[in-house]
Scaffold this motif. Structure first.
Motif, short mmCIF file in Angstrom:
data_model
loop_
_atom_site.label_atom_id
_atom_site.label_comp_id
_atom_site.label_asym_id
_atom_site.label_seq_id
_atom_site.Cartn_x
_atom_site.Cartn_y
_atom_site.Cartn_z
N VAL A 19 0.90 -1.07 0.05
CA VAL A 19 -0.05 -0.13 0.00
C VAL A 19 1.06 1.20 -0.07
CG1 VAL A 19 -1.52 1.39 1.35
CG2 VAL A 19 -1.94 -1.05 1.16
N ASP A 20 0.55 2.21 -0.88
CA ASP A 20 1.31 3.54 -0.90
C ASP A 20 0.42 4.57 -0.24
OD1 ASP A 20 2.69 5.61 -1.44
OD2 ASP A 20 2.34 5.87 -3.66
N ALA A 21 0.67 4.81 0.99
CA ALA A 21 -0.22 5.74 1.70
C ALA A 21 -0.37 6.98 1.27
CB ALA A 21 0.35 5.95 3.02
N GLU A 22 0.68 7.51 0.34
CA GLU A 22 0.69 8.93 -0.13
C GLU A 22 -0.66 8.89 -1.23
OE1 GLU A 22 3.53 11.36 -3.24
OE2 GLU A 22 4.33 11.04 -1.16
N ASP A 189 -1.66 -9.12 9.18
CA ASP A 189 -0.72 -7.83 9.61
C ASP A 189 -0.22 -6.93 8.42
OD1 ASP A 189 -0.24 -8.52 12.36
OD2 ASP A 189 1.67 -9.64 11.74
N ARG A 190 -0.28 -5.66 8.95
CA ARG A 190 0.27 -4.60 8.16
C ARG A 190 1.31 -3.90 8.74
NH1 ARG A 190 -4.47 -1.99 4.26
NH2 ARG A 190 -5.25 -4.01 3.47
N TRP A 191 2.48 -3.61 8.19
CA TRP A 191 3.53 -3.19 8.68
C TRP A 191 4.09 -1.78 8.16
CZ3 TRP A 191 8.24 -6.98 10.30
CH2 TRP A 191 9.20 -6.54 11.00
N GLY A 234 -3.56 4.62 11.23
CA GLY A 234 -5.04 4.39 11.57
C GLY A 234 -5.76 4.17 10.46
N ASP A 235 -5.41 4.82 9.17
CA ASP A 235 -6.09 4.61 8.06
C ASP A 235 -6.16 3.20 7.54
OD1 ASP A 235 -7.11 7.26 8.19
OD2 ASP A 235 -5.69 7.96 6.66
N GLU A 253 4.29 12.94 20.63
CA GLU A 253 3.78 14.38 20.38
C GLU A 253 2.49 14.50 19.57
OE1 GLU A 253 7.17 16.76 19.42
OE2 GLU A 253 8.14 16.51 21.32
N ALA A 254 2.58 13.96 18.51
CA ALA A 254 1.44 14.08 17.22
C ALA A 254 0.25 13.29 17.90
CB ALA A 254 1.82 13.64 16.18
N GLY A 255 0.18 12.41 18.93
CA GLY A 255 -1.00 11.91 19.18
C GLY A 255 -0.88 10.32 19.56
N GLY A 256 0.15 9.77 19.40
CA GLY A 256 0.47 8.22 19.55
C GLY A 256 -0.13 7.67 18.52
N CYS A 257 -0.62 6.25 18.59
CA CYS A 257 -0.80 5.09 17.73
C CYS A 257 -2.10 4.53 17.89
CB CYS A 257 -0.09 4.13 17.75
SG CYS A 257 1.86 4.66 17.54
N PRO A 258 -2.81 3.91 16.87
CA PRO A 258 -4.14 3.39 17.04
C PRO A 258 -3.95 1.96 17.93
CG PRO A 258 -3.31 2.77 14.87
CD PRO A 258 -2.23 3.84 15.60
N GLU A 259 -5.04 1.53 18.25
CA GLU A 259 -5.18 0.29 19.13
C GLU A 259 -4.79 -0.87 18.45
OE1 GLU A 259 -8.93 0.16 20.72
OE2 GLU A 259 -8.72 1.91 22.32
N THR A 260 -4.93 -0.99 16.93
CA THR A 260 -4.62 -1.97 16.29
C THR A 260 -2.92 -2.35 16.27
OG1 THR A 260 -4.32 -0.63 14.31
CG2 THR A 260 -6.32 -1.66 14.43
#
Length: 494
Positions: A19-22, A189-191, A234-235, A253-260
Motif C-alpha cells: 500500500v502506498d499511503a501517499e 498484519d500490516r507493517w 490508523g487509516d 507528541e502528535a497523538g500516539g498510535c491506534p489500538e490495532t
C-alpha cells in the motif's frame, strides 16, 4: 529460492502485498508480481544479467519495492545507495562496487548521471533515459541459493571509508524467521515503513512482509511527518511500525498510535528508557531493539511487557543469534561485565566486498560490532556505548574523522576535533571543537562558515551543528584528543 513476490502470487494472489499511503493505491500479490515482471524485463532489456550489480538511488516508494524483487528475479545483486549523500560520496560508493546500471528518480537523476555506469529513471527525466521507455525482454525467473548474495548495503567503516556489506538470501530469511518468533506474525498484519529503504531497517519491512505474505504500507521519504504517519497507522489498521527514537518521540507528541498496533520496533540508535516508558504510558507497544546492517537488522529485541522492568535493555538475542561480550584479549567475560560485543548466527553477513575489512571485523565469536555492552544473568543484552567514536544522529552514522578531514580544508581552521553532542531531538548531533589557523580570527569559524565547506562533499546530517573555538584541543597524557573533554566543551557551548 524464487523471489518472494513470485511465490506469494502463486500461493496468495489476492492478498494485499503493498500500500502506498501517499496515493492510497494498493497492489495484491498478483498485481505486484506483474509489476515486478515488467520491471525485470526492462532491466533485462538493458543488459542486466544474473550476478550483475544494479544500484538504486531512490527514497522509499513503490518503485523501489519493484526493483528489490525485480533484481532478485533476474539473479542480480541490488545495491541501494543513500539518496542523502553528496555527489562525491556517491561516486566513492559506486566506485567501490562497480554496478552495471543505476536506477534513479526525478529527484536524484542529476547525481545518478554523474556516476560511471549508465543511469535510468523510474520517472520522466530530462537528465537520463526513462525506464518506462524500455521495451521489456522475456525473463525466466532465477532460482537463487540461500548462500547467494542478494544485496550490498553500505555501512560506515571506522575510518569513514565506504564499506559494502554482503547480505545473502539466507541472511534475510533467517532474520525474518527470528523476528517472527520475537514479534509474532498474523495473516492480516500490516507493517508500516516510514524509514528509508536504503537502510536495512526500512528494507527489512518490505522483505519480511513479502516472505510472510502480509502487507507492507509505505510512507514516502525523505522527511518524517508524524501526523502523516499517525494517520497512515490508523487509516490502514497497521499492526506494526519501524521507527528510530526521534520518530517515536515526535509520533507521541502528535497523538500516539491506534489500538490495532501490536508492536513498534524502535532501533537505529539507543532508545532512552524514559522514552520507552512514555510510549507504554501512551498505549504504544514499544519494542526497543539493537541491530546492524551486517546482521540484516535485528540482533536483540525487548518485548513491550518487558519494558517496565527492563527499559535499560534491548532484550534477549533473537532465535539463532548469539551475542558474546569480550575482554581486551578477545576472551568472553562473565555475565554483568562489559566488553566488546561479537555476534554470530545465520543472520550475520558472510563478509564485506573488501576482503581486508572482513578480516578485521571477524573473530572466533563472530562479527565484531564495534559496540560495547554486557549480558545479565538472564541473558538480556545491555548496550553500553560504541568502541569507536562514531556519532549516531537520527539513526544515521557519522564518522568524526570523515567530517574533520573536510573541515581542515577551511583556510581558517588550524586543528579540529569532531564529536557527538547529546541532542534531545536527534540523540546526538555533530559538534566541532576548532582551533583557529595562525593569523585567523575566531569570527571566521562560525557554524555557517564551517558548514559551507561541507556543502557538496558531505551529506547534510554530517554537517556540524555545534561549534566552539578554543586555543588548543584538550589532549590525554598520551597526546591523543581527549574526546570526553572536547564533548564537555561543546555541551557547555550549547
Amino acid at each position: 529460492m524464487r523471489d518472494e513476490v513470485h511465490l506469494q502470487a502463486a500461493a496468495n494472489p489476492d492478498r494485499t502485498a503493498l500500500v502506498d499511503a501517499e496515493t492510497d493505491r494498493a497492489w495484491t500479490y498478483a498485481d505486484l508480481d506483474d509489476a515486478v515482471a515488467e520491471t525485470a524485463g526492462r532491466l533485462a532489456a538493458l543488459g542486466v544479467e544474473a550476478g550483475d550489480r544494479v544500484a538504486v538511488l531512490l527514497e522509499t516508494r513503490p518503485a523501489f519495492v519493484r526493483l528489490v524483487f525485480a533484481a532478485a528475479r533476474l539473479g542480480a545483486v541490488l545495491v541501494p545507495l543513500n539518496a542523502r549523500l553528496s555527489r562525491e560520496e556517491l561516486v566513492q560508493q559506486a566506485d567501490a562496487v562497480s554496478p552495471v546500471l543505476v536506477v534513479c528518480g526525478a529527484d536524484t537523476d542529476a547525481n545518478a548521471d554523474a556516476l560511471s555506469p549508465p543511469a535510468v529513471s523510474v520517472d520522466d527525466s530530462q537528465q537520463v533515459r526513462s525506464l518506462a521507455g524500455v521495451d521489456p525482454a522475456p525473463v525466466d525467473p532465477v532460482a537463487s541459493a540461500w548462500t547467494d548474495t542478494r544485496l550490498l548495503l553500505f555501512t560506515s567503516g571506522t575510518t569513514g571509508a565506504p564499506k559494502a556489506v554482503r547480505l545473502t538470501y539466507g541472511n534475510f530469511g533467517a532474520s525474518a524467521v527470528a523476528s517472527a518468533f520475537r514479534l509474532g506474525v498474523l495473516p492480516d498484519d500490516r507493517w508500516l515503513c516510514p524509514l528509508s529503504m536504503y537502510h536495512t531497517g526500512g528494507l527489512s519491512v518490505v522483505l519480511r512482509s513479502a516472505l510472510y505474505g502480509t502487507t507492507a504500507v509505505l510512507v514516502r521519504t525523505p522527511g518524517f511527518d508524524p501526523a502523516a504517519v499517525r494517520d497512515a497507522l490508523g487509516d490502514y489498521d497497521c499492526t506494526g511500525v519501524s521507527l528510530v527514537p526521534t520518530m517515536l518521540d515526535r509520533l507521541l507528541e502528535a497523538g500516539g498510535c491506534p489500538e490495532t498496533l501490536r508492536f513498534a520496533l524502535v532501533g537505529g540508535a539507543p532508545t532512552p528508557p524514559e522514552l520507552a516508558e512514555r510510549a507504554l504510558d501512551a498505549g504504544v507497544p514499544v519494542c526497543p531493539t539493537y541491530g546492524a546492517t551486517e546482521t540484516a537488522s535485528q540482533v536483540a529485541t525487548l518485548r513491550p511487557e518487558q519494558v517496565p522492568v527492563r527499559s535499560d535493555s534491548v532484550g534477549r538475542p533473537l532465535l539463532g543469534t548469539t551475542v558474546t561480550a569480550l575482554d581486551e584479549d578477545g576472551e568472553p567475560v562473565e555475565p554483568g561485565e562489559t566488553g566488546a560485543l561479537a555476534v554470530s548466527g545465520p543472520t550475520v553477513t558472510p563478509g564485506y566486498v573488501s576482503a581486508d575489512a572482513t578480516t578485521d571485523r571477524f573473530c572466533e565469536y563472530g562479527l565484531l560490532t564495534g559496540d560495547r555492552g554486557w549480558l545479565d544473568d538472564e541473558g538480556f543484552l545491555h548496550v553500553g556505548g560504541r568502541q569507536s567514536d562514531q556519532i549516531v544522529t537520527g539513526g544515521e552514522n557519522v564518522h568524526p574523522a570523515e567530517v574533520a578531514d573536510v573541515l581542515r580544508d577551511h583556510p581558517d581552521v588550524g586543528d579540529v576535533a569532531v564529536v557527538g553532542v547529546p541532542d534531545d531531538e536527534w540523540g546526538e548531533t555533530v559538534g566541532a571543537l576548532v582551533v583557529p589557523a595562525p593569523e585567523s580570527g575566531r569570527a571566521a569559524l562560525s557554524v555557517d562558515a564551517l558548514r559551507s565547506v561541507c556543502e557538496g562533499r558531505l551529506a547534510g546530517y554530517k554537517h556540524p551543528r555545534v561549534v566552539a573555538v578554543v586555543d588548543e584541543l584538550p589532549r590525554t597524557p598520551s597526546g591523543t584528543v581527549d574526546r570526553a573533554a572536547a564533548r564537555d566543551c561543546l555541551v557547555g557551548d550549547t
